[in-house]
Design a protein around this motif. Structure first.
Motif, PDB file in Angstrom:
ATOM      1  N   ARG A  36       0.844  -1.186   0.000  1.00 56.59           N
ATOM      2  CA  ARG A  36       0.000   0.000   0.000  1.00 56.59           C
ATOM      3  C   ARG A  36       0.884   1.241   0.000  1.00 56.59           C
ATOM      4  NH1 ARG A  36      -3.739  -1.120   5.041  1.00 56.59           N
ATOM      5  NH2 ARG A  36      -1.688  -1.582   5.930  1.00 56.59           N
ATOM      6  N   ASP A  37       0.750   2.063  -1.035  1.00 52.15           N
ATOM      7  CA  ASP A  37       1.607   3.231  -1.209  1.00 52.15           C
ATOM      8  C   ASP A  37       1.565   4.166   0.001  1.00 52.15           C
ATOM      9  OD1 ASP A  37       2.140   2.209  -3.691  1.00 52.15           O
ATOM     10  OD2 ASP A  37       0.882   3.632  -4.778  1.00 52.15           O
ATOM     11  N   HIS A  38       0.381   4.373   0.547  1.00 55.28           N
ATOM     12  CA  HIS A  38       0.228   5.305   1.664  1.00 55.28           C
ATOM     13  C   HIS A  38       1.077   4.868   2.859  1.00 55.28           C
ATOM     14  CE1 HIS A  38      -2.881   7.778   4.226  1.00 55.28           C
ATOM     15  NE2 HIS A  38      -1.644   8.209   4.360  1.00 55.28           N
ATOM     16  N   HIS A  39       0.965   3.621   3.243  1.00 51.23           N
ATOM     17  CA  HIS A  39       1.686   3.097   4.406  1.00 51.23           C
ATOM     18  C   HIS A  39       3.194   3.121   4.152  1.00 51.23           C
ATOM     19  CE1 HIS A  39       2.387   0.657   7.972  1.00 51.23           C
ATOM     20  NE2 HIS A  39       1.087   0.589   8.200  1.00 51.23           N
ATOM     21  N   MET A  42       4.830   6.790   3.876  1.00 48.80           N
ATOM     22  CA  MET A  42       4.861   7.525   5.138  1.00 48.80           C
ATOM     23  C   MET A  42       5.999   7.042   6.036  1.00 48.80           C
ATOM     24  SD  MET A  42       2.819  10.066   5.614  1.00 48.80           S
ATOM     25  CE  MET A  42       3.148  10.143   7.375  1.00 48.80           C
ATOM     26  N   TRP A  75      -0.035  12.159   8.295  1.00 51.54           N
ATOM     27  CA  TRP A  75      -0.509  10.945   7.613  1.00 51.54           C
ATOM     28  C   TRP A  75      -1.750  11.258   6.773  1.00 51.54           C
ATOM     29  CZ3 TRP A  75       1.462   5.833   8.300  1.00 51.54           C
ATOM     30  CH2 TRP A  75       0.689   4.826   7.720  1.00 51.54           C
ATOM     31  N   ASP A  76      -2.715  11.941   7.363  1.00 53.50           N
ATOM     32  CA  ASP A  76      -3.964  12.252   6.663  1.00 53.50           C
ATOM     33  C   ASP A  76      -3.727  13.201   5.500  1.00 53.50           C
ATOM     34  OD1 ASP A  76      -5.385  10.656   8.437  1.00 53.50           O
ATOM     35  OD2 ASP A  76      -5.934  12.336   9.743  1.00 53.50           O
ATOM     36  N   GLY A  79      -2.141  11.414   2.586  1.00 57.45           N
ATOM     37  CA  GLY A  79      -3.121  10.582   1.893  1.00 57.45           C
ATOM     38  C   GLY A  79      -4.005  11.389   0.970  1.00 57.45           C
ATOM     39  N   THR A  82      -1.663  13.002  -2.055  1.00 58.70           N
ATOM     40  CA  THR A  82      -0.783  12.187  -2.897  1.00 58.70           C
ATOM     41  C   THR A  82      -1.414  10.890  -3.395  1.00 58.70           C
ATOM     42  OG1 THR A  82       1.092  13.067  -1.631  1.00 58.70           O
ATOM     43  CG2 THR A  82       1.519  11.155  -3.026  1.00 58.70           C
ATOM     44  N   ILE A  83      -2.238  10.242  -2.594  1.00 58.64           N
ATOM     45  CA  ILE A  83      -2.831   8.967  -2.996  1.00 58.64           C
ATOM     46  C   ILE A  83      -4.022   9.239  -3.914  1.00 58.64           C
ATOM     47  CG2 ILE A  83      -3.828   6.801  -2.195  1.00 58.64           C
ATOM     48  CD1 ILE A  83      -0.857   7.301  -1.443  1.00 58.64           C
ATOM     49  N   ASP A  88      -7.763   4.014  -1.378  1.00 58.10           N
ATOM     50  CA  ASP A  88      -6.446   3.536  -0.954  1.00 58.10           C
ATOM     51  C   ASP A  88      -5.854   4.358   0.190  1.00 58.10           C
ATOM     52  OD1 ASP A  88      -6.459   1.525  -2.865  1.00 58.10           O
ATOM     53  OD2 ASP A  88      -5.519   2.790  -4.391  1.00 58.10           O
ATOM     54  N   VAL A  89      -6.572   5.376   0.631  1.00 60.30           N
ATOM     55  CA  VAL A  89      -6.112   6.179   1.759  1.00 60.30           C
ATOM     56  C   VAL A  89      -6.364   5.401   3.049  1.00 60.30           C
ATOM     57  CG1 VAL A  89      -6.486   8.297   3.074  1.00 60.30           C
ATOM     58  CG2 VAL A  89      -6.483   8.365   0.574  1.00 60.30           C
TER      59      VAL A  89
END
Length: 202
Positions: A36-39, A42, A75-76, A79, A82-83, A88-89
């Protein structure tokens, strides 16, 4: 101690710099199936940026004051900005920040991430001041899976002075077990199994 206005000013400045860097030099996200790109971004890119020499001491001070809010907001915002697919957020509700000290008095600031689901995602990141005031090293407890059989396990990794180290299989994914593992490395000056230089951070 910094005021809430100081915290907001620092946070806003860092967010503005991140947006400028992202627009001019897009973040390279992983291509491995399932990640997962977000995780990943970050824990591998965004949060480590805050530990650069020019802002590290300020960042860690704000972690002590209101760390959960700072990390969750970052983090928020990442998301949302960028996501591409909102589905996927990853929500930030599970993020937490803890301050611990070893028996020798070493401070360990631990960030709990949203629950990892895929290989190389992170359960916890620990920040340790190696040489005050601004030389920091980090340790992470990562989710991994055996290539054959798919049995899950954890890996204990670290980053120091531009190098990423692998300390081998880690403990069960709990905060106290993670802190104990990091403390052993610090107390015993444990050498990693492998180490490699990281590319320069954008």
């Amino acid at each position: 101690m910094s005021s809430k206005n100081d915290t907001f000013s620092f946070y806003s400045k860092q967010q503005e710099q991140q947006e400028q860097q992202t627009s001019s030099r897009p973040i390279r996200l992983p291509t491995e199936s399932g990640q997962r790109d977000h995780h990943w971004a970050m824990t591998r890119i965004i949060l480590p940026r805050f530990l650069r020499e020019d802002v590290a001491a300020v960042f860690t001070e704000h972690l002590r004051q209101d760390g959960r809010k700072m990390v969750a907001d970052t983090w928020d915002d990442f998301g949302r900005s960028t996501i591409k697919d909102p589905a996927d957020v990853i929500p930030s509700e599970e993020i937490a920040v803890f301050i611990d000290h070893t028996a020798k008095g070493t401070e360990i600031i631990t960030i709990q991430m949203p629950m990892p689901l895929y290989r190389n995602e992170t359960y916890f990141m620990a920040i340790v001041c190696q040489a005050p005031p601004d030389n920091y090293r980090t340790f992470s407890l990562e989710y991994s899976v055996l290539p054959q059989g798919g049995q899950p396990f954890t890996m204990l990794t670290g980053i120091c002075n531009g190098s990423r180290s692998n300390y081998g299989p880690g403990p069960a994914p709990g905060k106290e077990a993670f802190i104990n593992a990091v403390t052993r490395i610090l107390n015993e000056d444990q050498a990693p199994m492998t180490t490699f230089d990281l590319p320069a951070m954008p």
